[in-house]
Design an enzyme around this catalytic site. Sequence first.
Site, short mmCIF file in Angstrom:
data_model
loop_
_atom_site.label_atom_id
_atom_site.label_comp_id
_atom_site.label_asym_id
_atom_site.label_seq_id
_atom_site.Cartn_x
_atom_site.Cartn_y
_atom_site.Cartn_z
N HIS A 250 0.79 -1.35 0.05
CA HIS A 250 -0.06 0.10 -0.09
C HIS A 250 0.83 1.29 -0.21
O HIS A 250 2.13 1.15 0.14
CB HIS A 250 -0.79 -0.03 1.33
CG HIS A 250 -0.12 0.28 2.42
ND1 HIS A 250 0.66 -0.92 2.97
CD2 HIS A 250 0.09 1.09 3.30
CE1 HIS A 250 1.30 -0.55 4.26
NE2 HIS A 250 0.93 0.87 4.37
N ASP B 231 0.86 5.42 1.90
CA ASP B 231 0.25 5.78 3.05
C ASP B 231 -0.49 7.12 3.19
O ASP B 231 -1.25 7.41 4.13
CB ASP B 231 1.39 6.11 3.96
CG ASP B 231 2.13 4.79 4.71
OD1 ASP B 231 1.33 3.87 4.70
OD2 ASP B 231 3.21 4.85 5.19
N HIS C 168 5.00 -0.01 -0.47
CA HIS C 168 5.18 -0.88 0.54
C HIS C 168 4.44 -1.97 1.31
O HIS C 168 3.39 -1.52 1.26
CB HIS C 168 6.24 -0.06 1.82
CG HIS C 168 5.34 0.63 2.46
ND1 HIS C 168 4.89 1.98 2.08
CD2 HIS C 168 5.02 0.75 3.97
CE1 HIS C 168 3.90 2.65 2.87
NE2 HIS C 168 4.10 1.86 4.07
N ARG D 126 7.06 -9.66 16.52
CA ARG D 126 7.61 -8.58 15.83
C ARG D 126 7.18 -7.46 16.52
O ARG D 126 5.69 -6.99 16.17
CB ARG D 126 7.86 -8.60 14.41
CG ARG D 126 7.93 -7.27 13.49
CD ARG D 126 7.49 -7.39 12.15
NE ARG D 126 7.84 -6.15 11.33
CZ ARG D 126 7.21 -5.20 11.24
NH1 ARG D 126 6.12 -4.72 11.89
NH2 ARG D 126 7.53 -4.26 10.31
#
Length: 531
Positions: A363, A365, A435, A445
């Site tokens: 996508h 931002d 990204h 994570r």
Amino acid sequence: LPLVPSQEAYETGVQHYDADEYLQAVARLEESLSEALSALEECRALCEGPWEDEDEEEKMQPGLYEAIAAHYIQVLKCRQQCVLEIATKPGRISATEDFIPSHLDLLQFAYSQVGNQTLAAECAASYLLFYPTDEPMLEKMKQYHTELGEDAAVTARQSIQHYVQRSLMEKKLIYYAVEHLGETFNDPDLWTPDELIPENLKEKYREDQEKQKQETQDVEEREKRGPLPFEGIAVTMDSQQMNGTQRVVFDRVLTESECKDLLRLTRAAGEAGDGYRARRSPHTPHERFEGLTVLKAMQLAQNGDVEWRDAKLLLQASEKSRKIIESYFTPGKKLHFSFTHLVCRTAVDGQQEGRMDLSHPVHADNCLLDPEGQECWKEPPAYVYRDYSGILYLNDDFQGGGLFFTEMDTVTVTAEVHPKCGRLVAFSSGKENPHGVWAVSRGRRCAIALWYTHSQEHAEQERVKAAELMEQRAAEQDQPDGDKHRGTDRSSRSSSEPRAPSHGTKPADQRQKPGSDRKQHPKVLRARDEF
């Protein structure tokens, strides 16, 4: 190659312009424009002469007429490139964008400020020869006609008329050769009318122009970088190494101890519950997701569920990242927080075999990515006001979960960033940086996701409230009974205390270049959830 004329007059004129010293700006910009047009003629004259293309000489020699045509097409292309020669500063590789039109744009405004509406109107009319549909300039022309009287004759400068007409005639001949004779051409001008370019070349032309613009932005980005506001931070990868534009990776933004404290904050918040408990990720059924805002962290600290120093560290670490990104990409131009989110993604045991999806799909931002149309629509529900993005990693004891950048097609990977404690990746939020996040296939994570905006009206309000709670806590500690409050505020991390020098630089004059997007929007596009 022709000699590059001195650009001292242009640079000095722009400096006077930025300082609102319009009389001085007019004198130097007129001098620069005259010098530029004169240098163009010298450059064009040097394009005449024998054909010196060694590669072409090795090919089969064409017939007489083909040889004559090829020779003069080379002359025309050389003449077209002259504007880049005169617009490139000595020692630089990129030319000043829209060099001739920018003179007229600046002169139009400067003349209007010194009260010479006649010359202002003349410059506006000259500028419209390059961009005839530019709405702000058309509005200015209406204003000048009103002020000068409808009967007043307002015409473009003869020298500019000649320049534009001659350039357009040459472009027509060159594009005919490109379409029918197999020639190639890198058009140096942003103002070339769409109707002049053959249909089958328009898409390539747009791509070339976008690439040229991005290369110019990269050069400008490197030129304007100031020193980083904190010691010990290293730039591990820049835009060139990441095969893109407006991208960078910093290391050693946090210490191992600070990463551990922030990871402790995520665990304590999870144990406290109250909206932070892990839930199924909104992007994949194969991961659990936890997200903590700065305000929620402060509220949990106020309730005694997490330590005050850890909640404070979240504020400090994100502010440190903001100062680093601001100093690197936009020194002198304030970046405000748009949203701050401490996020953990955990692989679901027993659900990883044969997994094909991503932790976070590709996508952009601040726009709606349309891979098929090769476009990104900057409109709601996208967060259109976001200008820069960042991810501050806290750990690397997991599998997968790396960040990757792609082309507009969302499948061609151009760069990857592997998470580790204290690593900060930052990039501009637009279509130039699609990204995604590879699947987290084992472990947990954690990272602080950061979004920034130049628009103060879209600044993160939760952060203001969190800072107020922090100040209230500090005030209570100053009171004699301050030790009665729950939570322990131990010494904070000195390496996260911002030491950024103040930037007094005046933001560069932002002049939006004309051009409208006439494409039809796709029917259905969804904004990605931002976590």
